[in-house]
Design a protein around this motif. Structure first.
Motif, mmCIF file in Angstrom:
data_model
loop_
_atom_site.group_PDB
_atom_site.id
_atom_site.type_symbol
_atom_site.label_atom_id
_atom_site.label_comp_id
_atom_site.label_asym_id
_atom_site.label_seq_id
_atom_site.Cartn_x
_atom_site.Cartn_y
_atom_site.Cartn_z
ATOM 1 N N GLY A 285 0.764 -1.235 0.000
ATOM 2 C CA GLY A 285 0.000 0.000 0.000
ATOM 3 C C GLY A 285 0.792 1.281 0.000
ATOM 4 N N SER A 286 2.099 1.219 0.225
ATOM 5 C CA SER A 286 2.885 2.441 0.290
ATOM 6 C C SER A 286 4.346 2.151 -0.037
ATOM 7 C CB SER A 286 2.794 3.074 1.686
ATOM 8 O OG SER A 286 3.472 2.255 2.635
ATOM 9 N N ALA A 287 5.090 3.223 -0.302
ATOM 10 C CA ALA A 287 6.519 3.077 -0.564
ATOM 11 C C ALA A 287 7.232 2.526 0.671
ATOM 12 C CB ALA A 287 7.109 4.425 -0.956
ATOM 13 N N LEU A 288 6.777 2.916 1.859
ATOM 14 C CA LEU A 288 7.394 2.428 3.087
ATOM 15 C C LEU A 288 7.206 0.916 3.222
ATOM 16 C CD1 LEU A 288 8.848 2.849 5.742
ATOM 17 C CD2 LEU A 288 6.676 3.567 6.778
ATOM 18 N N GLU A 289 6.071 0.405 2.839
ATOM 19 C CA GLU A 289 5.851 -1.044 2.877
ATOM 20 C C GLU A 289 6.790 -1.757 1.918
ATOM 21 O OE1 GLU A 289 1.739 -2.356 2.615
ATOM 22 O OE2 GLU A 289 1.091 -0.388 3.332
ATOM 23 N N VAL A 290 7.027 -1.164 0.754
ATOM 24 C CA VAL A 290 7.952 -1.749 -0.214
ATOM 25 C C VAL A 290 9.342 -1.909 0.401
ATOM 26 C CG1 VAL A 290 9.172 -1.342 -2.389
ATOM 27 C CG2 VAL A 290 6.712 -0.913 -2.241
ATOM 28 N N VAL A 291 9.826 -0.843 1.016
ATOM 29 C CA VAL A 291 11.156 -0.871 1.626
ATOM 30 C C VAL A 291 11.175 -1.840 2.807
ATOM 31 C CG1 VAL A 291 12.946 0.515 2.748
ATOM 32 C CG2 VAL A 291 11.606 1.491 0.887
ATOM 33 N N GLY A 292 10.102 -1.837 3.584
ATOM 34 C CA GLY A 292 10.039 -2.711 4.749
ATOM 35 C C GLY A 292 10.064 -4.186 4.382
ATOM 36 N N VAL A 293 9.319 -4.566 3.357
ATOM 37 C CA VAL A 293 9.292 -5.961 2.924
ATOM 38 C C VAL A 293 10.668 -6.381 2.405
ATOM 39 C CG1 VAL A 293 8.378 -7.508 1.144
ATOM 40 C CG2 VAL A 293 6.832 -6.079 2.474
ATOM 41 N N GLN A 294 11.306 -5.508 1.666
ATOM 42 C CA GLN A 294 12.644 -5.840 1.172
ATOM 43 C C GLN A 294 13.627 -6.013 2.324
ATOM 44 O OE1 GLN A 294 15.158 -2.927 -1.029
ATOM 45 N NE2 GLN A 294 15.137 -4.472 -2.649
ATOM 46 N N HIS B 201 -0.189 8.692 8.460
ATOM 47 C CA HIS B 201 -0.433 8.268 9.837
ATOM 48 C C HIS B 201 -0.146 9.339 10.892
ATOM 49 C CE1 HIS B 201 -1.360 4.022 9.089
ATOM 50 N NE2 HIS B 201 -0.521 4.117 8.084
ATOM 51 N N ASP B 202 0.431 10.474 10.517
ATOM 52 C CA ASP B 202 0.690 11.530 11.501
ATOM 53 C C ASP B 202 -0.507 12.459 11.703
ATOM 54 O OD1 ASP B 202 3.134 10.632 12.171
ATOM 55 O OD2 ASP B 202 4.290 12.269 11.315
ATOM 56 N N ARG B 203 -1.544 12.267 10.939
ATOM 57 C CA ARG B 203 -2.760 13.067 11.164
ATOM 58 C C ARG B 203 -3.419 12.617 12.468
ATOM 59 N NH1 ARG B 203 -6.040 12.239 5.731
ATOM 60 N NH2 ARG B 203 -5.492 10.071 6.258
ATOM 61 N N LEU B 204 -3.878 13.572 13.242
ATOM 62 C CA LEU B 204 -4.412 13.283 14.573
ATOM 63 C C LEU B 204 -5.546 12.264 14.514
ATOM 64 C CD1 LEU B 204 -4.471 13.788 17.590
ATOM 65 C CD2 LEU B 204 -5.991 15.750 17.180
ATOM 66 N N ALA B 205 -6.486 12.452 13.596
ATOM 67 C CA ALA B 205 -7.630 11.532 13.506
ATOM 68 C C ALA B 205 -7.157 10.125 13.153
ATOM 69 C CB ALA B 205 -8.619 12.044 12.471
ATOM 70 N N LEU C 157 3.301 -6.572 11.629
ATOM 71 C CA LEU C 157 4.207 -5.445 11.380
ATOM 72 C C LEU C 157 3.437 -4.398 10.591
ATOM 73 C CD1 LEU C 157 7.111 -4.238 11.456
ATOM 74 C CD2 LEU C 157 7.457 -5.288 9.207
ATOM 75 N N GLU C 158 3.358 -3.202 11.148
ATOM 76 C CA GLU C 158 2.676 -2.091 10.486
ATOM 77 C C GLU C 158 3.681 -1.002 10.135
ATOM 78 O OE1 GLU C 158 -0.319 -2.718 9.329
ATOM 79 O OE2 GLU C 158 -1.662 -1.621 10.678
ATOM 80 N N SER C 159 3.584 -0.472 8.918
ATOM 81 C CA SER C 159 4.465 0.604 8.456
ATOM 82 C C SER C 159 3.682 1.905 8.471
ATOM 83 C CB SER C 159 4.954 0.307 7.036
ATOM 84 O OG SER C 159 5.600 -0.956 6.985
ATOM 85 N N ASP C 160 4.091 2.825 9.329
ATOM 86 C CA ASP C 160 3.374 4.090 9.492
ATOM 87 C C ASP C 160 4.129 5.230 8.810
ATOM 88 O OD1 ASP C 160 1.451 2.812 10.892
ATOM 89 O OD2 ASP C 160 1.665 3.977 12.735
ATOM 90 N N GLY C 161 3.728 5.573 7.592
ATOM 91 C CA GLY C 161 4.310 6.719 6.898
ATOM 92 C C GLY C 161 3.786 8.015 7.498
ATOM 93 N N ARG D 46 10.350 4.746 8.535
ATOM 94 C CA ARG D 46 11.437 4.478 7.586
ATOM 95 C C ARG D 46 12.780 4.320 8.305
ATOM 96 N NH1 ARG D 46 12.128 5.334 1.976
ATOM 97 N NH2 ARG D 46 14.124 4.426 1.411
ATOM 98 N N ALA D 47 13.076 5.201 9.257
ATOM 99 C CA ALA D 47 14.371 5.167 9.941
ATOM 100 C C ALA D 47 14.547 3.908 10.783
ATOM 101 C CB ALA D 47 14.531 6.416 10.815
ATOM 102 N N ASP D 48 13.435 3.299 11.203
ATOM 103 C CA ASP D 48 13.524 2.115 12.066
ATOM 104 C C ASP D 48 14.043 0.887 11.330
ATOM 105 O OD1 ASP D 48 12.408 3.582 14.170
ATOM 106 O OD2 ASP D 48 10.369 3.082 13.525
#
Length: 307
Positions: free
Chosen positions: A206-215, A261-265, A253-257, A289-291
Motif C-alpha cells: 500500500g505504500s513506498a514504506l511497505e515496499v522498503v520494509g518488505v525488502q 499516519h501523523d494526522r491526529l484523527a 508489522l505495520e508501516s506508518d508513513g 522508515r528510519a527504524d
C-alpha cells in the motif's frame, strides 16, 4: 501584439509558449520566419540566449529543472526521449533523486550535441515504450526499468519494481514482454532474475514504506510472512487488513508513513484498532522508515526466525 514588442519577438514567443520559452534555430527560421541575421542580433545584444547548440532561451520562462530537460530534448533533435535515471526521477520512482546530468535516448547513429548531458542510443524504441510526463517526452516506467537494470543493483531494481507495481499491476507482464523483445539489452538477465524472486502479493503493497520494509525483512532472513493479511475476530468479522503478518506467531508489522499516519484523527483510529488487536492476542510492531535499519528491527526479525 504586445505593447513595445516586435512582430519577430511575438512570433517567436508564440512557439516558445508551448515549450517553456525554449525554441530551436530551425523553429525560428521555418515556423516563425525569423532570419538567421535577426537571430544572431538578438543573441548578440542578450535579448535571447543560446543555452545549447541550436537551442535558444527567449527569456520568457523561468530556468527550472524541467525547462533544462526540455532544452536537452530540443538539442537532441526529433525522436529524442528522456530516459534512465532522469526518466525515473521525472516519473517519481522511489528514492530516485534528481540527477546531476540529464539522460536522453536517441536513435542509434544520430550525432546529437547535448553538452555535458548523458546521451544514450537505441536501435529500437516501440510506440508502447514512450510516453509523456509533465509535457516532456520520456520512456515508459517499464522501459525505464529495463534501461536502469544494467546500472543499478538487483536490490535497488527490486525495490523500484515493487513500488511501481503498486500503480500498475500489469507491469510484470510488460517487463517480461520487453525482455523478450530486447534480448540483447544489457540489464535483461538481471531484470528477469529480480522478477523471479518478487514476493507474492507485491502488487498489494500500500505504500513506498511497505515496499522498503518488505525488502528489509527478506534481507534480514525473516521467516515466511503474509502481505495485506486480513485479521478477523472470533466470529469471523473483519477487523483490519494489516501490512505484514505472521499468523502462526500472532505477530503483525505495520508501516506508518508520516504523510498519512501523523494526522491526529488517523493516529487515534490506528490506536483504537491496535488496542482491539492486542486484546485478541496479537503482538504489534510499528515502524517508520528510519527504524528499518536500526539494531532493534534486526533483533525483532531474529526473534521471529528463532520462534
Amino acid at each position: 501584439m504586445l505593447l513595445g514588442m516586435s512582430t519577430v519577438d511575438q512570433r517567436a514567443i508564440e512557439i516558445g509558449r508551448r515549450q517553456r520559452g525554449r525554441v530551436t534555430r530551425r523553429q525560428l527560421r521555418e515556423d516563425a520566419g525569423v532570419s538567421p541575421w535577426t537571430i544572431t542580433q538578438r543573441l548578440r545584444v542578450g535579448v535571447w540566449t543560446e543555452v545549447l547548440p541550436n537551442v535558444i532561451d527567449l527569456g520568457t520562462h523561468s530556468r527550472t529543472w524541467r525547462a533544462q530537460v526540455l532544452e536537452v530534448l530540443l538539442a537532441a533533435g526529433p525522436d529524442a526521449w528522456v530516459s534512465h535515471t532522469t526518466a525515473a526521477h521525472l516519473q517519481a520512482f522511489l528514492d530516485v533523486k534528481r540527477p546531476s546530468a540529464i539522460d536522453v535516448v536517441v536513435p542509434r547513429g544520430r550525432n546529437a550535441r547535448v553538452g555535458a548531458q548523458r546521451l544514450h542510443t537505441t536501435t529500437a524504441l516501440g510506440e508502447d515504450e514512450v510516453t509523456e510526463r509533465h509535457g516532456l517526452a520520456c520512456t515508459t516506467p517499464a522501459r525505464t526499468l529495463l534501461d536502469l537494470a544494467a546500472s543499478v543493483s538487483a536490490e535497488v531494481l527490486e525495490r523500484l519494481i515493487a513500488d511501481q507495481l503498486r500503480h500498475d499491476r500489469s507491469l510484470v507482464a510488460r517487463l517480461v514482454e520487453l525482455c523478450d523483445r530486447h534480448r540483447r539489452a544489457p540489464g535483461r538477465r538481471r531484470l528477469l532474475a529480480v522478477l523471479d524472486r518478487l514476493p507474492e502479493g507485491a502488487a498489494e503493497l500500500g505504500s513506498a514504506l511497505e515496499v522498503v520494509g518488505v525488502q528489509r525483512l527478506r534481507q534480514l532472513g525473516a521467516p515466511p510472512f503474509e502481505l495485506q493479511y486480513v485479521v478477523r475476530d472470533a466470529d469471523g468479522a473483519r477487523i483490519k487488513r494489516v501490512d505484514v503478518a505472521w499468523p502462526e506467531l500472532r505477530t503483525i508489522l505495520e508501516s506508518d508513513g508520516a504523510v498519512y499516519h501523523d494526522r491526529l484523527a488517523q493516529r487515534r483510529e490506528d490506536e483504537r484498532v491496535r488496542t482491539r488487536l492486542r486484546a485478541l492476542g496479537w503482538h504489534i510492531v510499528v515502524v517508520r522508515r528510519a527504524d528499518l535499519d536500526s539494531p532493534e528491527f534486526a533483533s525483532f526479525v531474529r526473534g521471529l526466525a528463532a520462534a
